[in-house]
Design a protein around this motif. Sequence first.
Motif, PDB file in Angstrom:
ATOM      1  N   LEU A 281      16.669  -0.012  23.645  1.00  0.00           N
ATOM      2  CA  LEU A 281      15.682   0.782  24.375  1.00  0.00           C
ATOM      3  C   LEU A 281      16.221   1.300  25.704  1.00  0.00           C
ATOM      4  O   LEU A 281      15.899   2.408  26.119  1.00  0.00           O
ATOM      5  CB  LEU A 281      14.430  -0.066  24.605  1.00  0.00           C
ATOM      6  N   SER A 282      17.044   0.503  26.351  1.00  0.00           N
ATOM      7  CA  SER A 282      17.570   0.953  27.650  1.00  0.00           C
ATOM      8  C   SER A 282      18.591   2.069  27.432  1.00  0.00           C
ATOM      9  O   SER A 282      19.613   1.891  26.803  1.00  0.00           O
ATOM     10  CB  SER A 282      18.204  -0.218  28.411  1.00  0.00           C
ATOM     11  N   GLY A 283      18.240   3.232  27.930  1.00  0.00           N
ATOM     12  CA  GLY A 283      19.121   4.390  27.809  1.00  0.00           C
ATOM     13  C   GLY A 283      19.116   5.048  26.446  1.00  0.00           C
ATOM     14  O   GLY A 283      20.004   5.830  26.133  1.00  0.00           O
TER      15      GLY A 283
ATOM     16  N   ARG B 262      10.425   6.108  19.747  1.00  0.00           N
ATOM     17  CA  ARG B 262      10.476   5.441  18.442  1.00  0.00           C
ATOM     18  C   ARG B 262      10.664   3.937  18.608  1.00  0.00           C
ATOM     19  O   ARG B 262      10.030   3.136  17.925  1.00  0.00           O
ATOM     20  CB  ARG B 262      11.601   6.037  17.606  1.00  0.00           C
ATOM     21  N   LEU B 263      11.548   3.546  19.522  1.00  0.00           N
ATOM     22  CA  LEU B 263      11.790   2.124  19.747  1.00  0.00           C
ATOM     23  C   LEU B 263      10.559   1.435  20.329  1.00  0.00           C
ATOM     24  O   LEU B 263      10.223   0.320  19.924  1.00  0.00           O
ATOM     25  CB  LEU B 263      13.005   1.925  20.651  1.00  0.00           C
ATOM     26  N   VAL B 264       9.868   2.095  21.240  1.00  0.00           N
ATOM     27  CA  VAL B 264       8.636   1.522  21.799  1.00  0.00           C
ATOM     28  C   VAL B 264       7.603   1.352  20.687  1.00  0.00           C
ATOM     29  O   VAL B 264       6.924   0.330  20.605  1.00  0.00           O
ATOM     30  CB  VAL B 264       8.087   2.393  22.953  1.00  0.00           C
ATOM     31  N   GLU B 265       7.511   2.342  19.816  1.00  0.00           N
ATOM     32  CA  GLU B 265       6.582   2.245  18.683  1.00  0.00           C
ATOM     33  C   GLU B 265       6.934   1.063  17.788  1.00  0.00           C
ATOM     34  O   GLU B 265       6.053   0.300  17.377  1.00  0.00           O
ATOM     35  CB  GLU B 265       6.625   3.538  17.870  1.00  0.00           C
ATOM     36  N   LEU B 266       8.207   0.880  17.497  1.00  0.00           N
ATOM     37  CA  LEU B 266       8.636  -0.234  16.649  1.00  0.00           C
ATOM     38  C   LEU B 266       8.378  -1.578  17.323  1.00  0.00           C
ATOM     39  O   LEU B 266       7.935  -2.531  16.676  1.00  0.00           O
ATOM     40  CB  LEU B 266      10.121  -0.102  16.298  1.00  0.00           C
TER      41      LEU B 266
ATOM     42  N   ASP C 135      13.616  -8.748  35.390  1.00  0.00           N
ATOM     43  CA  ASP C 135      13.484  -8.078  36.680  1.00  0.00           C
ATOM     44  C   ASP C 135      12.207  -7.237  36.606  1.00  0.00           C
ATOM     45  O   ASP C 135      11.495  -7.260  35.596  1.00  0.00           O
ATOM     46  CB  ASP C 135      14.714  -7.231  37.010  1.00  0.00           C
ATOM     47  N   GLU C 136      11.911  -6.475  37.652  1.00  0.00           N
ATOM     48  CA  GLU C 136      10.642  -5.746  37.697  1.00  0.00           C
ATOM     49  C   GLU C 136      10.493  -4.752  36.538  1.00  0.00           C
ATOM     50  O   GLU C 136       9.443  -4.677  35.901  1.00  0.00           O
ATOM     51  CB  GLU C 136      10.501  -5.017  39.036  1.00  0.00           C
ATOM     52  N   GLU C 137      11.539  -3.996  36.258  1.00  0.00           N
ATOM     53  CA  GLU C 137      11.485  -3.002  35.179  1.00  0.00           C
ATOM     54  C   GLU C 137      11.285  -3.671  33.815  1.00  0.00           C
ATOM     55  O   GLU C 137      10.450  -3.244  33.022  1.00  0.00           O
ATOM     56  CB  GLU C 137      12.767  -2.163  35.175  1.00  0.00           C
ATOM     57  N   GLN C 138      12.041  -4.737  33.570  1.00  0.00           N
ATOM     58  CA  GLN C 138      11.906  -5.450  32.296  1.00  0.00           C
ATOM     59  C   GLN C 138      10.542  -6.113  32.172  1.00  0.00           C
ATOM     60  O   GLN C 138       9.960  -6.139  31.096  1.00  0.00           O
ATOM     61  CB  GLN C 138      13.004  -6.502  32.156  1.00  0.00           C
TER      62      GLN C 138
END
Length: 163
Positions: free
Chosen positions: A55-57, A63-67, A87-90
């Motif tokens: 997912l990163s980059g 599509r990955l968020v949907e999966l 971390d905050e983003e994760q």
Amino acid sequence: RLVAISALAENEGAQRIPALAGAARDDDENVRTAALGFLSMDSDPAATDILLELLSGASERERLVELLSRPSRGRVSALRAKLAAADEEQANLCCSLLTRLRTPEAAQALLAALRQGNVVTRKASAVALASLRAPDALAAVQQAAEHDEDARVRQICSILLSH
């Protein structure tokens, strides 16, 4: 290669997840799509870790968020484990994905993160819980607004409740 990926996905061997991870990065879109689908349904927490890593980059972020938003055995525990050291983003990503799962187990993971996580995790879980608008989620955010040990968490919770 598609037949090999299908056979590999059914195999319980130690090389299953690394091989599917490699296939998820293949140049052939059909191979990538198949591998991502198998990873999204796999109960091994390492499969969720691979999807989060991809997912990163990624150009296929939606599509990955949907999966990752599809409930599967092991998904919540993998996101919880990732959240513990995030971390905050994760933390925001993991909490968002837990919210999208919309399962009782995911809601419990968010509640636990608000009660027991580090500051970053508590802030992210408060936002996620407030977005659910469920009575128990809002009650937990109210509790944190009044009693969290960190002023930033209390402030965020108060702001979330005022909207």
